[in-house]
Design a protein around this motif. Structure first.
Motif, PDB file in Angstrom:
ATOM      1  N   UNK A   3       0.824  -1.207   0.000  1.00 35.25           N
ATOM      2  CA  UNK A   3       0.000   0.000   0.000  1.00 35.25           C
ATOM      3  C   UNK A   3       0.864   1.265   0.000  1.00 35.25           C
ATOM      4  N   UNK A   4       2.185   1.068  -0.009  1.00 37.83           N
ATOM      5  CA  UNK A   4       3.107   2.198   0.003  1.00 37.83           C
ATOM      6  C   UNK A   4       3.776   2.376  -1.357  1.00 37.83           C
ATOM      7  N   UNK A   5       4.309   3.571  -1.581  1.00 35.19           N
ATOM      8  CA  UNK A   5       4.978   3.859  -2.833  1.00 35.19           C
ATOM      9  C   UNK A   5       4.051   4.503  -3.846  1.00 35.19           C
ATOM     10  N   UNK A   6       4.413   4.423  -5.123  1.00 34.12           N
ATOM     11  CA  UNK A   6       3.656   5.080  -6.186  1.00 34.12           C
ATOM     12  C   UNK A   6       2.847   4.075  -7.000  1.00 34.12           C
ATOM     13  N   UNK A   7       1.607   4.470  -7.328  1.00 31.07           N
ATOM     14  CA  UNK A   7       0.765   3.701  -8.239  1.00 31.07           C
ATOM     15  C   UNK A   7       0.458   4.595  -9.432  1.00 31.07           C
ATOM     16  N   UNK A   8       0.462   4.006 -10.638  1.00 29.38           N
ATOM     17  CA  UNK A   8       0.239   4.771 -11.862  1.00 29.38           C
ATOM     18  C   UNK A   8      -1.037   4.312 -12.552  1.00 29.38           C
ATOM     19  N   UNK A   9      -1.798   5.280 -13.049  1.00 26.04           N
ATOM     20  CA  UNK A   9      -3.032   4.997 -13.773  1.00 26.04           C
ATOM     21  C   UNK A   9      -3.061   5.872 -15.031  1.00 26.04           C
ATOM     22  N   UNK A  53      -1.522  11.845 -16.719  1.00 24.31           N
ATOM     23  CA  UNK A  53      -1.214  10.589 -16.051  1.00 24.31           C
ATOM     24  C   UNK A  53      -1.559  10.750 -14.577  1.00 24.31           C
ATOM     25  N   UNK A  54      -2.213   9.763 -14.009  1.00 15.34           N
ATOM     26  CA  UNK A  54      -2.600   9.798 -12.601  1.00 15.34           C
ATOM     27  C   UNK A  54      -1.574   9.014 -11.783  1.00 15.34           C
ATOM     28  N   UNK A  55      -1.066   9.638 -10.729  1.00 13.33           N
ATOM     29  CA  UNK A  55      -0.125   8.981  -9.823  1.00 13.33           C
ATOM     30  C   UNK A  55      -0.656   9.118  -8.401  1.00 13.33           C
ATOM     31  N   UNK A  56      -0.646   8.029  -7.649  1.00 12.67           N
ATOM     32  CA  UNK A  56      -1.075   8.083  -6.248  1.00 12.67           C
ATOM     33  C   UNK A  56       0.065   7.605  -5.364  1.00 12.67           C
ATOM     34  N   UNK A  57       0.348   8.375  -4.321  1.00 15.24           N
ATOM     35  CA  UNK A  57       1.450   8.084  -3.403  1.00 15.24           C
ATOM     36  C   UNK A  57       0.915   7.521  -2.103  1.00 15.24           C
ATOM     37  N   UNK A  58       1.455   6.379  -1.695  1.00 11.74           N
ATOM     38  CA  UNK A  58       1.071   5.779  -0.429  1.00 11.74           C
ATOM     39  C   UNK A  58       2.242   5.793   0.539  1.00 11.74           C
TER      40      UNK A  58
END
Length: 307
Positions: A3-9, A53-58
């Motif tokens: 659940x940590x780090x970067x996710x890309x969409x 680009x969508x990036x989500x940081x956990x």
């Protein structure tokens, strides 16, 4: 999956802007931005805003854990540095290191993003923090407690509710209390840096959203705490602190507001409100600043997306 780090969409090759999402206290890089399992940044925003680009940081933003093995004694500064290091590495790999960034942050996540801007002024030119800070062109804050939260002591209440608590991130809790010196330092430094950059090619446009509904009868982050008059536009969303970042459809009024402001940030159209003097400045797509109260146009700078 971690659940940590970067996710890309919506990781498209022709993307022209990265929209970065940073969750808040006890948040999650996907669940924070989801309503009934509907992840609106990926399901809606990626379709409504072309070439993004969508990036989500956990990151570990939990203050109460039942397993000491999962506890990290972090701080807003270290989270900001981790975010920049990860972004710099990922963007260097795919050749997008010069792409502009718009940040969207909830609660504590807004402090992390603000810390990036402040640290960027102090960092050595060329390091990851400096690189990312200079590429941030717009920022959306959702219920961020810049002035601290009157109920930050809710951690004490949580500890009473849970009969067995192994550890807590006391540093984060202390940081959020209104009298914390480190938070006061960030509160004064962040607007100074934003104002300093407004007359340069590194201008950052800002929009502050505050919650209009109480959470369990308590106003978690007030309008005064969630914004800086004279630094950016200030708007309310009819939701409580937890739901201010959760939208279930394109017809959600909150989504329409946030999406509209993100589009304005990308185009370079934002407003700066100064409630004390009743003056409102609008930055149009050409980078001109217009005093809408007295209709006086002030030449400022070219649009920060123009080369």
């Amino acid at each position: 999956m971690s659940k940590y780090g970067l996710s890309f969409y919506n990781d498209r090759a022709d993307a022209e802007v990265d929209i970065l999402f940073v969750h808040g206290l006890r948040g999650h890089r996907k669940e924070t931005w989801s309503k009934n399992g509907f992840f609106w940044p990926g399901e809606l925003l990626a379709k409504d805003i072309e070439k993004c680009r969508i990036i989500s940081f956990g990151y570990d933003s939990g203050v109460v854990h039942s397993d000491t093995a999962e506890v990290t004694q972090g701080s807003v500064e270290s989270d900001a540095k981790d975010l920049c290091a990860l972004l710099t590495s990922e963007r260097a790999e795919d050749g997008t290191e010069d792409r502009p960034i718009i940040t969207v942050a909830h609660s504590l996540g807004g402090l992390v993003c603000a810390e990036v801007i402040v640290l960027g002024e102090k960092s050595d030119t060329g390091d990851s923090v400096s690189k990312i800070a200079k590429l941030i062109k717009g920022m959306v804050f959702l219920g961020t407690p810049f002035g601290g939260s009157a109920v930050a002591g809710w951690g004490d209440l949580v500890r009473k509710i849970y009969t067995v608590v192994k550890d807590t991130d006391q540093r984060t809790l202390k940081f959020l209390r209104r009298d914390d010196l480190e938070l006061k330092g960030l509160r004064s430094s962040f607007p100074e840096v934003i104002r300093k950059r407004i007359d340069s090619k590194e201008r950052v446009s800002v929009v502050f959203f505050f919650e209009k509904k109480k959470t369990s009868g308590v106003e978690v982050v007030s309008q005064a705490s969630a914004s800086y008059p004279g630094v950016g536009e200030i708007l309310g969303i009819r939701a409580n602190h937890s739901d201010i970042c959760k939208f279930g459809s394109a017809e959600d009024d909150g989504y329409k507001l946030v999406k509209g402001k993100i589009l304005e940030l990308i185009k370079g159209e934002t407003k700066v409100q100064n409630e004390e003097y009743g003056v409102k400045y609008e930055l149009n797509q050409y980078g001109d600043s217009i005093n809408t109260a007295i209709k006086m146009e002030i030449q400022n700078q070219t649009n920060h997306f123009k080369k």
